[in-house]
Design a protein around this motif. Structure first.
Motif, PDB file in Angstrom:
ATOM      1  N   ARG A   4       0.832  -1.204   0.000  1.00 51.96           N
ATOM      2  CA  ARG A   4       0.000   0.000   0.000  1.00 51.96           C
ATOM      3  C   ARG A   4       0.870   1.260   0.000  1.00 51.96           C
ATOM      4  N   ALA A   5       1.948   1.237   0.757  1.00 50.53           N
ATOM      5  CA  ALA A   5       2.854   2.380   0.794  1.00 50.53           C
ATOM      6  C   ALA A   5       3.511   2.594  -0.575  1.00 50.53           C
ATOM      7  N   ILE A   6       3.890   1.507  -1.229  1.00 53.48           N
ATOM      8  CA  ILE A   6       4.478   1.610  -2.571  1.00 53.48           C
ATOM      9  C   ILE A   6       3.454   2.174  -3.543  1.00 53.48           C
ATOM     10  N   ARG A   7       2.234   1.650  -3.496  1.00 54.22           N
ATOM     11  CA  ARG A   7       1.172   2.145  -4.374  1.00 54.22           C
ATOM     12  C   ARG A   7       0.938   3.638  -4.164  1.00 54.22           C
ATOM     13  N   ASP A   8       0.850   4.044  -2.925  1.00 52.72           N
ATOM     14  CA  ASP A   8       0.596   5.449  -2.620  1.00 52.72           C
ATOM     15  C   ASP A   8       1.742   6.340  -3.090  1.00 52.72           C
ATOM     16  N   ARG A  59       8.417  -5.031  -7.485  1.00 55.97           N
ATOM     17  CA  ARG A  59       7.913  -6.281  -8.081  1.00 55.97           C
ATOM     18  C   ARG A  59       6.960  -6.999  -7.128  1.00 55.97           C
ATOM     19  N   LEU A  60       7.209  -6.931  -5.853  1.00 56.60           N
ATOM     20  CA  LEU A  60       6.289  -7.477  -4.858  1.00 56.60           C
ATOM     21  C   LEU A  60       4.936  -6.766  -4.956  1.00 56.60           C
ATOM     22  N   PHE A  61       4.958  -5.459  -5.119  1.00 50.21           N
ATOM     23  CA  PHE A  61       3.729  -4.696  -5.330  1.00 50.21           C
ATOM     24  C   PHE A  61       3.023  -5.165  -6.596  1.00 50.21           C
ATOM     25  N   PHE A  62       3.764  -5.413  -7.671  1.00 46.91           N
ATOM     26  CA  PHE A  62       3.166  -5.917  -8.915  1.00 46.91           C
ATOM     27  C   PHE A  62       2.459  -7.244  -8.672  1.00 46.91           C
ATOM     28  N   ARG A  63       3.110  -8.148  -7.952  1.00 44.62           N
ATOM     29  CA  ARG A  63       2.486  -9.446  -7.656  1.00 44.62           C
ATOM     30  C   ARG A  63       1.231  -9.271  -6.809  1.00 44.62           C
ATOM     31  N   ASP A  64       1.293  -8.370  -5.835  1.00 45.74           N
ATOM     32  CA  ASP A  64       0.144  -8.112  -4.974  1.00 45.74           C
ATOM     33  C   ASP A  64      -1.046  -7.572  -5.774  1.00 45.74           C
ATOM     34  N   GLN A  65      -0.778  -6.765  -6.776  1.00 40.46           N
ATOM     35  CA  GLN A  65      -1.825  -6.169  -7.599  1.00 40.46           C
ATOM     36  C   GLN A  65      -2.138  -6.992  -8.853  1.00 40.46           C
ATOM     37  N   SER A  66      -1.503  -8.146  -8.987  1.00 40.05           N
ATOM     38  CA  SER A  66      -1.645  -9.023 -10.168  1.00 40.05           C
ATOM     39  C   SER A  66      -1.265  -8.304 -11.465  1.00 40.05           C
ATOM     40  N   ASN A  69       1.908 -10.439 -14.829  1.00 39.07           N
ATOM     41  CA  ASN A  69       2.019 -11.868 -14.542  1.00 39.07           C
ATOM     42  C   ASN A  69       1.913 -12.664 -15.845  1.00 39.07           C
ATOM     43  N   LYS A  70       1.918 -13.994 -15.750  1.00 34.08           N
ATOM     44  CA  LYS A  70       1.866 -14.840 -16.951  1.00 34.08           C
ATOM     45  C   LYS A  70       0.593 -14.626 -17.752  1.00 34.08           C
ATOM     46  N   ASN A  71      -0.522 -14.437 -17.069  1.00 30.37           N
ATOM     47  CA  ASN A  71      -1.797 -14.266 -17.764  1.00 30.37           C
ATOM     48  C   ASN A  71      -1.941 -12.890 -18.392  1.00 30.37           C
ATOM     49  N   ASN A  72      -1.270 -11.908 -17.847  1.00 31.71           N
ATOM     50  CA  ASN A  72      -1.374 -10.540 -18.336  1.00 31.71           C
ATOM     51  C   ASN A  72       0.004  -9.871 -18.223  1.00 31.71           C
ATOM     52  N   PRO A  73       0.893 -10.112 -19.184  1.00 31.13           N
ATOM     53  CA  PRO A  73       2.274  -9.634 -19.056  1.00 31.13           C
ATOM     54  C   PRO A  73       2.474  -8.146 -19.319  1.00 31.13           C
ATOM     55  N   VAL A  74       1.408  -7.440 -19.690  1.00 28.46           N
ATOM     56  CA  VAL A  74       1.517  -6.008 -19.964  1.00 28.46           C
ATOM     57  C   VAL A  74       0.453  -5.243 -19.185  1.00 28.46           C
ATOM     58  N   ASN A  79      -6.285  -0.516 -16.912  1.00 30.62           N
ATOM     59  CA  ASN A  79      -5.739  -1.039 -15.651  1.00 30.62           C
ATOM     60  C   ASN A  79      -4.806  -0.025 -14.993  1.00 30.62           C
ATOM     61  N   PHE A  80      -4.021   0.674 -15.807  1.00 29.36           N
ATOM     62  CA  PHE A  80      -3.144   1.719 -15.295  1.00 29.36           C
ATOM     63  C   PHE A  80      -3.970   2.782 -14.573  1.00 29.36           C
ATOM     64  N   LYS A  81      -5.056   3.190 -15.195  1.00 23.51           N
ATOM     65  CA  LYS A  81      -5.903   4.225 -14.621  1.00 23.51           C
ATOM     66  C   LYS A  81      -6.593   3.729 -13.340  1.00 23.51           C
ATOM     67  N   LYS A  82      -7.019   2.480 -13.313  1.00 22.06           N
ATOM     68  CA  LYS A  82      -7.657   1.921 -12.114  1.00 22.06           C
ATOM     69  C   LYS A  82      -6.715   1.949 -10.916  1.00 22.06           C
ATOM     70  N   ILE A  83      -5.454   1.645 -11.152  1.00 22.68           N
ATOM     71  CA  ILE A  83      -4.490   1.537 -10.056  1.00 22.68           C
ATOM     72  C   ILE A  83      -3.915   2.890  -9.655  1.00 22.68           C
ATOM     73  N   PHE A  84      -3.509   3.688 -10.634  1.00 23.16           N
ATOM     74  CA  PHE A  84      -2.784   4.915 -10.320  1.00 23.16           C
ATOM     75  C   PHE A  84      -3.632   6.190 -10.365  1.00 23.16           C
ATOM     76  N   TYR A  85      -4.789   6.133 -10.987  1.00 24.06           N
ATOM     77  CA  TYR A  85      -5.713   7.271 -11.033  1.00 24.06           C
ATOM     78  C   TYR A  85      -7.133   6.781 -10.743  1.00 24.06           C
ATOM     79  N   PRO A  86      -7.375   6.193  -9.581  1.00 18.71           N
ATOM     80  CA  PRO A  86      -8.701   5.609  -9.313  1.00 18.71           C
ATOM     81  C   PRO A  86      -9.810   6.658  -9.275  1.00 18.71           C
TER      82      PRO A  86
END
Length: 89
Positions: A4-8, A59-66, A69-74, A79-86
């Motif tokens: 959460r701190a990394i995301r913020d 990278r730990l933050f990436f894994r936490d937010q999915s 990953n293998k299913n969505n490598p980009v 998704n960018f807007k959902k995470i960084f500009y909610p």
């Protein structure tokens, strides 16, 4: 708690550097392919020069937010807007 701190911190730095989600995503997707790779994100200026966290912690933050990953490598714009500009989503 660390994720959460990394995301913020990422949200804050991206917003301070680029303002809008369009400008931020465009800076990461400078080739215009419509997505951002993990490598492009990690090599960005706000990660390299403005983050107190290590690449492994991000990278730990990436894994936490999915992210990246293998299913969505980009990361696509929605998704960018959902995470960084909610508040814009």
């Amino acid at each position: 708690m660390l994720c959460r701190a990394i995301r913020d911190k990422l949200r804050h730095e991206i917003k301070m550097m680029y303002g809008s989600s369009d400008h931020a995503f465009g800076a990461l997707d400078f080739t215009g392919v419509g997505y951002v790779t993990e490598e492009a994100f990690l090599n960005s200026i706000f990660v390299k020069e403005r983050q107190p966290y290590s690449i492994e912690q991000i990278r730990l933050f990436f894994r936490d937010q999915s992210l990246f990953n293998k299913n969505n490598p980009v990361l696509v714009f929605d998704n960018f807007k959902k995470i960084f500009y909610p508040h814009h989503y």
